[in-house]
Design a protein around this motif. Structure first.
Motif, PDB file in Angstrom:
ATOM      1  N   LEU A  98      27.242  44.119 -16.803  1.00 45.56           N
ATOM      2  CA  LEU A  98      27.674  43.237 -15.799  1.00 45.56           C
ATOM      3  C   LEU A  98      29.093  42.676 -16.530  1.00 45.56           C
ATOM      4  CD1 LEU A  98      27.666  41.364 -13.565  1.00 45.56           C
ATOM      5  CD2 LEU A  98      26.323  39.759 -14.794  1.00 45.56           C
ATOM      6  N   ILE A 108      32.277  40.892  -8.226  1.00 43.59           N
ATOM      7  CA  ILE A 108      30.828  40.909  -8.061  1.00 43.59           C
ATOM      8  C   ILE A 108      30.432  40.356  -7.027  1.00 43.59           C
ATOM      9  CG2 ILE A 108      28.529  40.301  -9.260  1.00 43.59           C
ATOM     10  CD1 ILE A 108      30.496  42.221 -10.791  1.00 43.59           C
ATOM     11  N   LYS A 111      24.259  39.510  -7.608  1.00 44.09           N
ATOM     12  CA  LYS A 111      23.690  39.736  -9.004  1.00 44.09           C
ATOM     13  C   LYS A 111      22.313  38.948  -9.044  1.00 44.09           C
ATOM     14  CE  LYS A 111      26.428  36.257 -11.572  1.00 44.09           C
ATOM     15  NZ  LYS A 111      27.470  35.931 -12.496  1.00 44.09           N
TER      16      LYS A 111
END
Length: 328
Positions: A98, A108, A111
């Motif tokens: 990540l 992103i 998540k």
């Protein structure tokens, strides 16, 4: 707090003291964009030059249902890695990947990290099952263990990322799971969408309105000029008409028309070319399409505001553009 390995990056060698020897399957290919977590082995892989692919960007919202998807297509590389050992767990491997993608400028989109895989969020067992049902494996192999686990299995995590590159947008989905006490599995799916060929795509009024609302500017895809000139080509008419349609629907808005070039050639030449091209767009909108001249101002900034590196032709092509910028 989970540990992050120093030096973990997408396009640079990974460092780790005494990594386990890799025992990859035959003909496995490390994708050049992502290097493996140290000590991992490629145990399964498929590479397809073209296929549709659904990227899940939200949680499970109903029975075998995820509400938010991004439908895409392109070259799909799916690689399953096995980390054998007890030195690192699933969460440490997940956090290192990540951070590596965040450091490389990826957005992103979603998540999640779960110690028991329960629930409906990204990274849970339910989420993974729905995601894999929409993107089934096209050949059998060790990747099929992702949704299984053993009596000593543990948690899991996943994240979804995207980035716009000169060569086209790329989507990445990373799933990491503690398959057993001494076995962490990582599935990395990479979807590479080729950039549209010049002249085949033009902006529409809906896209103009959406980008102006979100960004305050819009790239006028489909605006084309003769080589090294400010002569608009007939293929530009569709994009020009889209600008007119938007301006008619929003009479309160005024705009800068801004020309951009790549960095080849002298600065003075590019500054002049970008100014001339922006002026040509304004002139066409006023004289051919009836837009009031006071609503538009043309400016050229030459190579000063690139969106990609000028090293590659793909980057230079994306830097040569005309933008519509909202004017207060």
């Amino acid at each position: 707090m989970r540990a992050l390995l120093p030096g973990l990056a997408l396009t640079f060698a990974l460092t780790y003291a005494n990594p386990l020897p890799a025992e990859d399957i035959a003909e496995a290919i490390e994708h050049p964009m992502v290097q493996r977590y140290p000590g991992s082995e490629i145990r399964w892989q498929t590479i397809e030059n073209y296929r549709p692919y659904r990227v899940a960007t939200g949680p499970v919202t109903g029975y075998r249902t995820i509400g938010d998807w991004a439908d895409t297509e392109g070259r799909v590389t799916r690689t399953f890695y096995r980390y054998q050992g007890t030195e690192r767990d699933f969460a440490e491997i997940y956090l290192n990947y990540l951070k590596a993608f965040e450091d490389e400028g990826f957005e992103i989109l979603g998540k999640g990290l779960s110690d028991d895989r329960k629930g409906v969020e990204i990274g849970t067992r339910q989420w993974l099952e729905v995601y894999l049902a929409e993107n089934p494996f096209t050949k059998q192999g060790e990747a099929g263990t992702m949704a299984a686990g053993t009596s000593s299995s543990g948690g899991a995590g996943a994240f979804v990322a995207t980035k716009d590159r000169a060569a086209g947008r790329v989507w990445v989905v990373v799933n990491v799971e503690q398959h057993a006490e001494d076995y962490v599995g990582t599935l990395i799916d990479i979807v590479e969408v080729e950039a549209a060929q010049t002249g085949l795509v033009s902006v529409d009024a809906e896209a103009i309105g959406r980008d102006l609302t979100e960004k305050g500017r819009v790239v006028l895809d489909g605006i084309e000029f003769g080589f090294d000139s400010a002569d608009l080509l007939p293929s530009s008419d569709a994009a020009l008409q889209a600008v007119v349609t938007h301006m008619m629907a929003h009479p309160e808005q005024n705009f800068y028309v801004v020309g951009h070039t790549d960095a080849k050639g002298s600065f003075d030449y590019n500054a002049r070319l970008s100014t001339d091209r922006a002026g040509a767009v304004v002139e066409a909108l006023v004289t051919r399409f009836g837009v009031a001249r006071e609503r538009l101002q043309s400016h050229g900034v030459g190579p000063l505001v690139p969106v990609f590196s000028n090293v590659s032709e793909a980057g230079r092509d994306r830097n040569r553009r005309v933008e519509l910028v909202e004017r207060p």
